[in-house]
Design a protein around this motif. Structure first.
Motif, PDB file in Angstrom:
ATOM      1  N   PHE A 105       0.851  -1.181   0.000  1.00 39.11           N
ATOM      2  CA  PHE A 105       0.000   0.000   0.000  1.00 39.11           C
ATOM      3  C   PHE A 105       0.891   1.236   0.000  1.00 39.11           C
ATOM      4  O   PHE A 105       2.101   1.156   0.255  1.00 39.11           O
ATOM      5  CB  PHE A 105      -0.933   0.009   1.221  1.00 39.11           C
ATOM      6  N   LYS A 106       0.313   2.379  -0.315  1.00 36.02           N
ATOM      7  CA  LYS A 106       1.037   3.640  -0.310  1.00 36.02           C
ATOM      8  C   LYS A 106       0.839   4.337   1.021  1.00 36.02           C
ATOM      9  O   LYS A 106      -0.292   4.672   1.391  1.00 36.02           O
ATOM     10  CB  LYS A 106       0.572   4.534  -1.460  1.00 36.02           C
ATOM     11  N   CYS A 107       1.936   4.545   1.722  1.00 36.60           N
ATOM     12  CA  CYS A 107       1.901   5.215   3.025  1.00 36.60           C
ATOM     13  C   CYS A 107       2.112   6.720   2.776  1.00 36.60           C
ATOM     14  O   CYS A 107       3.148   7.135   2.250  1.00 36.60           O
ATOM     15  CB  CYS A 107       2.998   4.659   3.927  1.00 36.60           C
ATOM     16  N   TRP A 108       1.123   7.539   3.165  1.00 37.68           N
ATOM     17  CA  TRP A 108       1.137   8.955   2.850  1.00 37.68           C
ATOM     18  C   TRP A 108       1.717   9.792   3.982  1.00 37.68           C
ATOM     19  O   TRP A 108       1.470   9.534   5.159  1.00 37.68           O
ATOM     20  CB  TRP A 108      -0.281   9.448   2.538  1.00 37.68           C
ATOM     21  N   LYS A 109       2.513  10.800   3.599  1.00 31.62           N
ATOM     22  CA  LYS A 109       3.033  11.797   4.535  1.00 31.62           C
ATOM     23  C   LYS A 109       3.092  13.144   3.817  1.00 31.62           C
ATOM     24  O   LYS A 109       3.087  13.205   2.579  1.00 31.62           O
ATOM     25  CB  LYS A 109       4.449  11.424   5.010  1.00 31.62           C
ATOM     26  N   PHE A 110       3.171  14.215   4.590  1.00 32.09           N
ATOM     27  CA  PHE A 110       3.511  15.494   3.993  1.00 32.09           C
ATOM     28  C   PHE A 110       4.982  15.446   3.566  1.00 32.09           C
ATOM     29  O   PHE A 110       5.832  14.911   4.287  1.00 32.09           O
ATOM     30  CB  PHE A 110       3.314  16.637   4.990  1.00 32.09           C
ATOM     31  N   ARG A 111       5.277  15.997   2.412  1.00 32.73           N
ATOM     32  CA  ARG A 111       6.657  15.959   1.904  1.00 32.73           C
ATOM     33  C   ARG A 111       7.538  16.858   2.764  1.00 32.73           C
ATOM     34  O   ARG A 111       7.244  18.048   2.954  1.00 32.73           O
ATOM     35  CB  ARG A 111       6.693  16.415   0.446  1.00 32.73           C
ATOM     36  N   THR A 112       8.624  16.299   3.289  1.00 30.90           N
ATOM     37  CA  THR A 112       9.537  17.050   4.155  1.00 30.90           C
ATOM     38  C   THR A 112      10.915  17.236   3.534  1.00 30.90           C
ATOM     39  O   THR A 112      11.764  17.900   4.128  1.00 30.90           O
ATOM     40  CB  THR A 112       9.701  16.321   5.508  1.00 30.90           C
TER      41      THR A 112
END
Length: 489
Positions: free
Chosen positions: A339-346
């Protein structure tokens, strides 16, 4: 009549056809069963001179000679490849075991058990050599060679000597085409592989440990004790008592089976069909239901409450470094589902281009990456990581059931392959936004990966609603206190 357990499987299995022919089970040759056995362990058998397709899903490649069939415990070798940073492991298999014993089931001429004998005696035998590697390129070099010497020379030129490991262990080595050795190999596989349906389609287990082709009905009045593998036509044969470990070869064509029996590629191996690993627990349905309810309610509430923060964070990211706003990384969830684990791009948009130049600054001892004062991280990213706000989008993963609020850290396939036994345990539950490892890690040099394994296994062993609530409360306290260190990306 006295029938010995150590040789009766082979004799009984080859009554039809004669013992001079290679045995077949469910229409599969010993080589096909051998390769399926290794597929269930994430290993692809690569034979010199073959034209097989190298499977990307394989964790390891076992480099063999044409006609070579082997069996040994691969778990410690996969760990050696990791900890010693080896690209290749040359394995010397020594037949036998100084502390081996054999059990014999003594039956009469009607097949009824009279007694069980255990004989202790040392065994010894010849040795054989194989090669293990995690590199598809090295496996391809081996496959293209015309001789064993050329194959090893190709591999040796492609790998520096310090990255070649040597290991000696007990194991079984057989030659394809020799019926006696093939029967011995099948004896060992039946004893060591409780669930052949992991990597072989078309099998059915109506009784514990008794496997036969789907659609074939064993005689109801017979006594069967697994592990037993019953080939085509053998399930209906007149056997009043069958005591495993044992296998019976095909006695009839496969026309009576409702589905073809065939090996699966490694990518389709059923992880959930594996025997339960030490350290894992049987499922608690009440706990699972309450945990899922808690995930849905809390993640939904958090997404609504944090909606204004979404807008502000998105604007900050775009103003400093442009689009995209989110970063999605492929991770493995429960039972290994990707699955794709989402985060804000840092990080900066071109962070991956300079990642290789920063490998020397990685302070983690395992497959994770953690660089102090990482130059790839943006100014907004540093603030997001320190406050843990970069993980807010993972509430979407929780809401859709890909993750949980509490669980092992979600990790990609190339990290999970570093320790297959640990991998199966941690993938028996959903990964979490937070967990024991995130709370208790110390970042000590040379111990970070070991702590990761330790706390993931501990969580699976102790998982409960009370532990989940404790972890969530402690996580909230740490965030409010402002702990600066962050989990690897």
């Amino acid at each position: 009549m006295i029938r010995s357990m150590e040789d009766s499987p082979s004799r009984a299995a080859t009554m039809t056809p004669s013992s001079s022919a290679s045995p077949m089970i469910w229409g599969l040759t010993p080589r096909e069963i051998h390769d399926a056995f290794w597929h269930a362990r994430g290993v692809q058998c690569v034979r010199r001179g073959s034209t097989a397709t190298l499977q990307r899903a394989a964790e390891l490649y076992l480099l063999l000679e044409p006609g070579q069939l082997v069996m040994f415990n691969v778990a410690p070798l996969s760990e050696r490849l990791t900890w010693q940073n080896a690209a290749v492991c040359r394995v010397r298999l020594v037949a036998g075991n100084e502390q081996a014993y054999r059990e014999r089931v003594i039956v009469d001429d009607r097949g009824l058990v009279q007694r069980i004998e255990r004989q202790y005696r040392p065994e010894s035998g010849a040795s054989s050599r194989v090669v293990l590697t995690s590199s598809r390129r090295l496996a391809g070099l081996w496959m293209a060679a015309t001789s064993r010497r050329e194959g090893w020379d190709r591999v040796r030129r492609a790998v520096s000597w310090p990255r070649v490991d040597h290991y000696k262990c007990s194991g079984l080595a057989c030659v394809e085409g020799d019926p006696a050795q093939e029967r011995r190999l099948l004896d060992g596989i039946v004893q060591r592989w409780p669930s052949p349906a992991q990597s072989i389609d078309g099998l059915q287990e109506r009784e514990a440990g008794v496997w036969h082709a789907t659609g074939e009905a064993p005689a109801a009045e017979a006594v069967r004790v697994g592990p037993l593998w019953l080939g085509y036509g053998a399930a209906a044969a007149d056997h009043r008592c069958l005591v495993g470990p044992r296998w019976l070869a095909d006695r009839a064509p496969s026309s009576g089976s409702t589905g073809a029996v065939r090996p699966r590629p490694i990518a389709q191996v059923e992880l959930v069909a594996s025997p339960r690993r030490a350290g894992s627990r049987p499922p608690d349905l009440t706990y699972a239901f309450l945990k899922r309810c808690m995930d849905v309610v809390l993640s939904g509430t958090a997404l609504i409450a944090l909606l204004p923060a979404f807008v502000i964070i998105a604007l900050c990211i775009v103003l400093e470094d442009g689009f995209p706003i989110f970063f999605a990384h492929a991770r493995q969830g429960r039972a290994g589902r990707p699955f794709k684990c989402w985060k804000f791009r840092t990080m900066h948009r071109h962070a991956e281009d300079i990642a290789r130049d920063l490998e020397a600054y990685n302070v983690c001892d395992g497959p994770q990456v953690f660089i102090r004062d990482d130059p790839r991280v943006t100014r907004v990213g540093k603030w997001l990581r320190k406050s843990h706000l970069d993980e807010i989008p993972q509430f979407f993963n929780v809401l859709t059931g890909q993750m949980s609020l509490v669980g092992p850290r979600p990790s990609p396939d190339d990290e999970n392959q570093y320790c297959p036994a640990w991998r199966d345990t941690r993938l028996s539950v959903r990964p979490g936004i937070t967990g024991l490892w995130q709370l208790n890690r110390r970042r000590e040099p040379g111990e970070d990966f070991q702590e990761w394994i330790k706390y993931d296994i501990e969580y699976v062993q102790r998982a409960s609603l009370r532990l989940d609530l404790h972890i969530m409360v402690k996580t909230a306290w740490i965030i409010l206190r402002g702990r600066s260190e962050h989990a690897p990306q």
